[in-house]
Motif scaffolding. Structure first.
Motif, PDB file in Angstrom:
ATOM      1  N   VAL A   1       6.955  27.850 -23.133  1.00  0.00           N
ATOM      2  CA  VAL A   1       7.959  27.032 -23.811  1.00  0.00           C
ATOM      3  C   VAL A   1       9.122  27.867 -24.325  1.00  0.00           C
ATOM      4  CG1 VAL A   1       6.274  25.268 -24.400  1.00  0.00           C
ATOM      5  CG2 VAL A   1       6.700  27.124 -26.011  1.00  0.00           C
TER       6      VAL A   1
ATOM      7  N   ALA B   1       5.007  20.456 -16.779  1.00  0.00           N
ATOM      8  CA  ALA B   1       6.117  21.043 -17.521  1.00  0.00           C
ATOM      9  C   ALA B   1       7.458  20.687 -16.877  1.00  0.00           C
ATOM     10  CB  ALA B   1       5.953  22.562 -17.595  1.00  0.00           C
TER      11      ALA B   1
ATOM     12  N   GLU C   1       9.427  18.880 -26.459  1.00  0.00           N
ATOM     13  CA  GLU C   1       8.139  18.569 -27.085  1.00  0.00           C
ATOM     14  C   GLU C   1       7.816  17.074 -26.940  1.00  0.00           C
ATOM     15  OE1 GLU C   1       5.888  18.860 -31.428  1.00  0.00           O
ATOM     16  OE2 GLU C   1       8.077  18.984 -31.303  1.00  0.00           O
TER      17      GLU C   1
ATOM     18  N   LEU D   1       1.130  21.953 -23.657  1.00  0.00           N
ATOM     19  CA  LEU D   1       2.534  22.365 -23.641  1.00  0.00           C
ATOM     20  C   LEU D   1       3.240  21.901 -24.911  1.00  0.00           C
ATOM     21  CD1 LEU D   1       4.862  23.595 -21.848  1.00  0.00           C
ATOM     22  CD2 LEU D   1       5.347  21.247 -21.164  1.00  0.00           C
TER      23      LEU D   1
ATOM     24  N   PHE E   1       5.154  24.168 -28.847  1.00  0.00           N
ATOM     25  CA  PHE E   1       6.474  24.144 -29.472  1.00  0.00           C
ATOM     26  C   PHE E   1       6.408  24.317 -30.983  1.00  0.00           C
ATOM     27  CE2 PHE E   1       7.515  22.215 -25.409  1.00  0.00           C
ATOM     28  CZ  PHE E   1       8.754  22.786 -25.136  1.00  0.00           C
TER      29      PHE E   1
END
Length: 472
Positions: free
Chosen positions: A298, A324, A345, A356, A360
């Motif tokens: 990220v 992603a 996010e 994922l 964040f």
């Protein structure tokens, strides 16, 4: 371009000559910009572009192509003059008699198939090696290189002796350089080492290379620092010949990753990485078929350059990387400066990519999404640009890339790059009523679109340049 447009708007006929299109930072974009001017100003503008054959598919189909490598266009007098100028420039102290230099230039020009670039390098090599004393010797003349690869080898060997292999190793990273070129500090020597495991290169090696073969290099400025690239695209082709380019890109990507500063417990600090890494690492990784871990990092997603990221998205392979990529595509529709991390996010949570999304938490953002219950549509991106209803669409190819062509009630057609979802150049204008039908196809090796309109006309369009073909 602004000055050219201003002159044309003032009604002044104009002839534009552009040499070395291959060496432009973005050759396809330069050709597209010039083609758009030609389409807009027609007979008021004449353009002469000098470029390599690999760029020919991007040119206006009606353009007159002159193959300067063909025997009929070989100008040995011009090659001889260029070789002579190089010899005189390299020996300003008059080390050799003018007659010897003239005979050497004549011998260089007489080599079959001699190109201007090869002749220039051979002349510089001859001058650097102070070998004009044998210009009348048939063996000396027979030993002159007859192609670029041989010329480069002879030149580097003559100038640098045992260090020629190290010079070639330092030039190789520039053959893969993206954008305006490679930065010297912390990048150029490191990439040479990555491409030649076991060897070590430092600033002194790069400095000596720049001093020894300046004609091979172009220094430019990018993000406030000097960057370097090869002076001619043919040199890049020569240096890459016989290499495993996929493996080379993978090695370059690995070296760029390794140079990123690391924060204890948090991994790479991508915000502190070199500008070249933030912009072009994704391109090298995609070409090296080793990109999935970047899509799931990220920190990298937040700082990576958007155009290069979009171009690399189709390279995702693993399930996590594809999730992603899906989040990235969704977020780019809404994100503005300062909100990218927050929208990434949210998009990850909407798509069910919980791991994922949780990552964040380590990064600042104006707001966060703790959870989301969302009906996930198939990945898509609206293409905005028409000012009226879109009445028809077709898919085709342009310069090897997939494109969409749309027709609208606003009387125009638009072309779209299906990889980046960006519009291609300006709308295609000519119809005087809504465009109700469009199809794509080929005329020979030329991609075209055919449109029908409520103005009772059918028009043909060159998909590469956007120019109309013939009359309605």
């Amino acid at each position: 371009m602004a000055r050219i447009t201003a002159a044309l708007e003032a009604g002044r006929p104009l002839t534009v000559v552009v040499d070395g299109v291959d060496e432009a930072v973005d050759p396809p974009e330069l050709i597209r910009a010039v083609s758009a001017l030609l389409a807009a100003y027609g007979g008021e503008l004449r353009v002469l572009l000098a470029a390599g054959s690999e760029l020919l598919p991007l040119f206006v189909a009606e353009a007159q192509i002159v193959d300067l490598d063909a025997a009929e266009y070989l100008d040995r007098d011009a090659v001889r003059e260029l070789a002579g100028e190089e010899l005189r420039r390299a020996m300003p102290d008059g080390s050799f008699a003018t007659a010897d230099a003239a005979r050497a230039a004549e011998a260089i020009a007489a080599v079959p198939g001699q190109s201007f670039l090869t002749a220039r390098i051979v002349a510089a090599s001859v001058a650097a090696g102070a070998r004009l004393t044998a210009v009348d010797d048939p063996q000396w003349q027979a030993a002159l290189p007859d192609d670029l690869s041989a010329a480069v080898h002879a030149d580097l060997s003559g100038r640098l002796g045992d260090d020629a292999a190290r010079a070639r190793a330092l030039l190789l990273p520039l053959a893969y350089a993206q954008g305006a070129g490679l930065p010297w500090e912390d990048t150029w020597p490191a990439l040479a080492e990555a491409l030649h495991p076991g060897d070590r290169y430092g600033h002194d090696d790069v400095r000596r290379l720049c001093d020894s073969v300046p004609g091979y290099l172009v220094e430019d400025l990018s993000d406030g620092q000097s960057v370097y690239r090869l002076s001619h695209a043919a040199l890049a082709d020569c240096l890459r010949a016989g290499r495993d380019e996929t493996a080379d890109h993978r090695a370059i990507a690995g070296a760029l990753r390794a140079a990123v500063p690391r924060t204890a417990g948090r991994g790479p600090s991508w915000a502190d990485a070199q500008a070249y890494t933030r912009t072009h690492l994704i391109t090298h990784a995609a070409a090296g078929q080793d990109v999935d871990d970047l899509f799931t990092d990220v920190g990298f997603l937040i700082v990576a350059a958007h155009p290069q990221m979009v171009a690399a998205l189709p390279a995702a392979r693993s399930e996590a990387a594809q999730a992603a990529v899906d989040a990235y595509r969704r977020a780019e529709e809404q994100a503005t400066e300062g909100t990218h991390a927050a929208y990434l996010e949210l998009a990850a949570r909407c798509g069910g990519a919980t791991t994922l999304a949780d990552a964040f938490a380590e990064f600042p953002r104006p707001w966060s999404a703790r959870w989301a219950s969302w009906h996930v549509d198939l990945p898509h991106r609206p293409l905005a640009g028409h000012t009226g209803a879109v009445l028809c669409a077709a898919v085709g190819q342009r310069a090897g890339a997939d494109v969409a062509v749309t027709g609208s009630d606003d009387h125009t057609l638009r072309r779209w790059d299906l990889t980046s979802s960006e519009p291609i150049a300006e709308p295609l204008c000519g119809h005087t009523a809504g465009v109700t039908a469009v199809a794509t196809g080929w005329i020979g090796d030329r991609p075209v679109a055919v449109s029908g309109s409520d103005d009772r006309t059918i028009r043909r369009w060159d998909l590469v340049t956007g120019s109309p073909i013939g009359e309605p």
